[in-house]
Design an enzyme around this catalytic site. Sequence first.
Site, PDB file in Angstrom:
ATOM      1  N   ASP A  17      -3.381  -3.299   1.916  1.00 26.38           N
ATOM      2  CA  ASP A  17      -4.069  -3.529   0.647  1.00 26.38           C
ATOM      3  C   ASP A  17      -4.730  -4.904   0.591  1.00 26.38           C
ATOM      4  O   ASP A  17      -5.913  -5.025   0.257  1.00 26.38           O
ATOM      5  CB  ASP A  17      -3.098  -3.378  -0.529  1.00 26.38           C
ATOM      6  N   ARG A  99       6.629 -14.138  -9.338  1.00 29.05           N
ATOM      7  CA  ARG A  99       5.191 -14.237  -9.579  1.00 29.05           C
ATOM      8  C   ARG A  99       4.734 -15.632 -10.010  1.00 29.05           C
ATOM      9  O   ARG A  99       3.682 -16.103  -9.548  1.00 29.05           O
ATOM     10  CB  ARG A  99       4.735 -13.185 -10.598  1.00 29.05           C
ATOM     11  N   SER A 182       6.389   2.660  -3.063  1.00 25.02           N
ATOM     12  CA  SER A 182       5.985   1.282  -2.780  1.00 25.02           C
ATOM     13  C   SER A 182       7.191   0.361  -2.911  1.00 25.02           C
ATOM     14  O   SER A 182       8.111   0.630  -3.690  1.00 25.02           O
ATOM     15  CB  SER A 182       4.884   0.833  -3.735  1.00 25.02           C
TER      16      SER A 182
END
Length: 407
Positions: A17, A99, A182
């Site tokens: 990706d 994150r 995933s």
Amino acid sequence: MAASPKKVVLAYSGGLDTSVILKWLQTEYGCEVITFTADLGQGGELEPARQKALLLGIKPENIFIEDVRDEFCRDFVFPMFRANAVYEGQYLLGTSIARPLIAKKQIDIANRLGADAVAHGATGKGNDQVRFELGYYALKPDVKIIAPWREWDLESRTKLIAFAEAHQIPIAKDKRGEAPFSVDANLLHSSSEGKVLEDPDVEADEMVYQRTISPEAAPDKPTEITIGFEKGDPVSIDGENLGPAALLAKLNDLGRDNGIGRLDLVENRFVGMKSRGVYETPGGTILLVAHRAIESITLDRGAAHLKDELMPRYAELIYNGFWFAPEREMLQAAIDLSQKDVAGTVRLKLYKGNVIVTGRESPNSLYAKNLVTFEEDGGAYDQKDAAGFIKLNALRLRTLAARRLKK
């Protein structure tokens, strides 16, 4: 129309990706791309990410691969665990807490190299796009953000592979077929979502679990350990002082071998939908139990109960991506103040998916045996005082009862 970016810092894993995203940025925007790859303890060799970036035309000086495991644990995971943060009663926020660190590193690189944009590979349906972008804006308010999944028409695995083939992007054999689900992983946890896991009424296959053995397969004999704490943070296991990342890694090994840390959860995403995820947080699950145990003897009742009231709000802020928001920092300051005397050791048994507290001690303990003993307490507590205490607390109840009976 806004000007196209000239230099973009991409959060880059080296997988299919983000490799497609890298080439798409070059072809769509004609911009210079800088890659940032964080070693968060996700496992696997990171050098292939460097080699693939070079193959795709990235200058060596524009490839950044950084081991941030200790920083991740010290500055993000451990502060979160001081709060005993759990989202919706179960989720230990393993993806959420990673994150803001990645966003911070991207912005740092952008500032150093004069980049005017950042990019990520999160989809338009998930929480991660929010977490990344709130972090970017909090640290660099005028930054341009590129989210390819919200812009391009490569909306299927087939289209991604076709784009990769057209641009000579190497594709691993296991990436040519549809992945069954995933996976996102770091030192704190792994999460598995999508495809075969989308029906919440179908039990996850054992192949989904990558970081733990099943509780049924765990040893029949418990594993006993002792965790030492200072100022609310774990600092040792069985008397051995360890750095943040090494300590969490060892807890992960202990949790894995005893079938600890599995969670099958349907959660409420910030973007408005429910999603089913299968999470593994072996070390974090042990750490949460141990931290609450040491707090039980070192925190005053009022402080402990206030922390528990604040925790859901704190956990929600992290889940929703507001790590750099002032309200999270305000809560963190209060939480950290509560931890100044949270020190000592906790003894645990790890057994077939369970974390069992067997003992706790602290030089700052508020536990007073002479107050709670069923034996003679030497006058430390006058039981007659309880009568007035109860009567005062019952005053409003007695007043209400009198009115009810009068009617």
